[in-house]
Scaffold this motif. Sequence first.
Motif, PDB file in Angstrom:
ATOM      1  N   HIS A 122       0.834  -1.199   0.000  1.00 30.46           N
ATOM      2  CA  HIS A 122       0.000   0.000   0.000  1.00 30.46           C
ATOM      3  C   HIS A 122       0.875   1.257   0.000  1.00 30.46           C
ATOM      4  N   THR A 123       0.402   2.287  -0.690  1.00 30.54           N
ATOM      5  CA  THR A 123       1.112   3.566  -0.736  1.00 30.54           C
ATOM      6  C   THR A 123       0.698   4.433   0.438  1.00 30.54           C
ATOM      7  N   ASP A 170       5.061  10.331  -9.074  1.00 31.03           N
ATOM      8  CA  ASP A 170       3.965  10.970  -8.343  1.00 31.03           C
ATOM      9  C   ASP A 170       4.443  11.965  -7.295  1.00 31.03           C
ATOM     10  N   LEU A 201      -4.335   8.926  -5.790  1.00 32.67           N
ATOM     11  CA  LEU A 201      -5.690   8.554  -5.376  1.00 32.67           C
ATOM     12  C   LEU A 201      -5.712   7.237  -4.609  1.00 32.67           C
ATOM     13  N   ASP A 202      -4.736   6.361  -4.865  1.00 33.12           N
ATOM     14  CA  ASP A 202      -4.739   5.068  -4.179  1.00 33.12           C
ATOM     15  C   ASP A 202      -3.928   5.084  -2.880  1.00 33.12           C
ATOM     16  N   ARG A 241     -10.193  10.819  -2.596  1.00 28.67           N
ATOM     17  CA  ARG A 241     -10.928   9.825  -3.360  1.00 28.67           C
ATOM     18  C   ARG A 241     -11.510  10.468  -4.601  1.00 28.67           C
TER      19      ARG A 241
END
Length: 284
Positions: free
Chosen positions: A239-240, A261, A267-268, A274
Amino acid sequence: MLTVRQVAAYHAMTLVAPAVAEKFRPGQFVALAVGGEHTSLLARRCFPVYEVKSDYGGTVEFVFEVNDPGTEWLASRRSRDGLDVIGPLGRPFPLPRDPASCLLVGGAHGSSGLFSLADALRRRDCQVHFVLGAPRAHEVFGARSAQRIGDSATVVTRDGSLGASGTIPDVLPRIMEETGSDVVYAAGPTALLSSVGSVCAAMGVPCQVSMGEWLARTAACGIGVCQSCVLPVIGDDGHTRMVRACAEGPVLRGERVRWADLGTIPLDALGGPRAPLTAPEPAS
């Protein structure tokens, strides 16, 4: 403060700071208030540490480029001027448990943060190889020192004025193979770190990068309060997360940073924004 001296295109400042020198580990940095008592420069400046010594009760040296009012003010300091400094800050470079072949990659004056690391690696019986680069000869930092203390040292400049002609990513895969690199440590411009991370990921070699330039551009406090130096990093669980370069860094795993990025909140990312829900089309 003790001295400020010019080193090629840069300035080196030596501070008397025994508490910082005593606790310092390679890869950490210091944060200085700049501008004096009457200033609008509220943000601190963060600098990787080049060297610490026990001389004069404990000194700390760092290298910087004069490129804004804050660094101009620092360059104008004189002996016996007092400075507001906090440190050592941040996560240091992790060191191999066993002797290993280590490749130290530095761009411009960012390479200054690698020389204390080289000393620590030598004490662990590691091989130390250097690759240093910059656009022009006078912008390369530490070439002679690298040749003196390294098992090998390669210098590249974009215009060919010192060492080989080209860029570090041009020569990196070959040197990694020739030196049998077990781990790569990198410091310097963010674009360079991104390229080094990509090469290491492709070759399956662990890579540790120091986000010194990112800190210099974004950090305002150096202690994790202002949240201005966050960047997206992929965790062990895939997970980021947005991490603070000054607190969870400045040393990060190169293959985990989402270089494309930087400057955004993907967004993730956990806790990130979101995407807006698409409104349903009205019934006909």
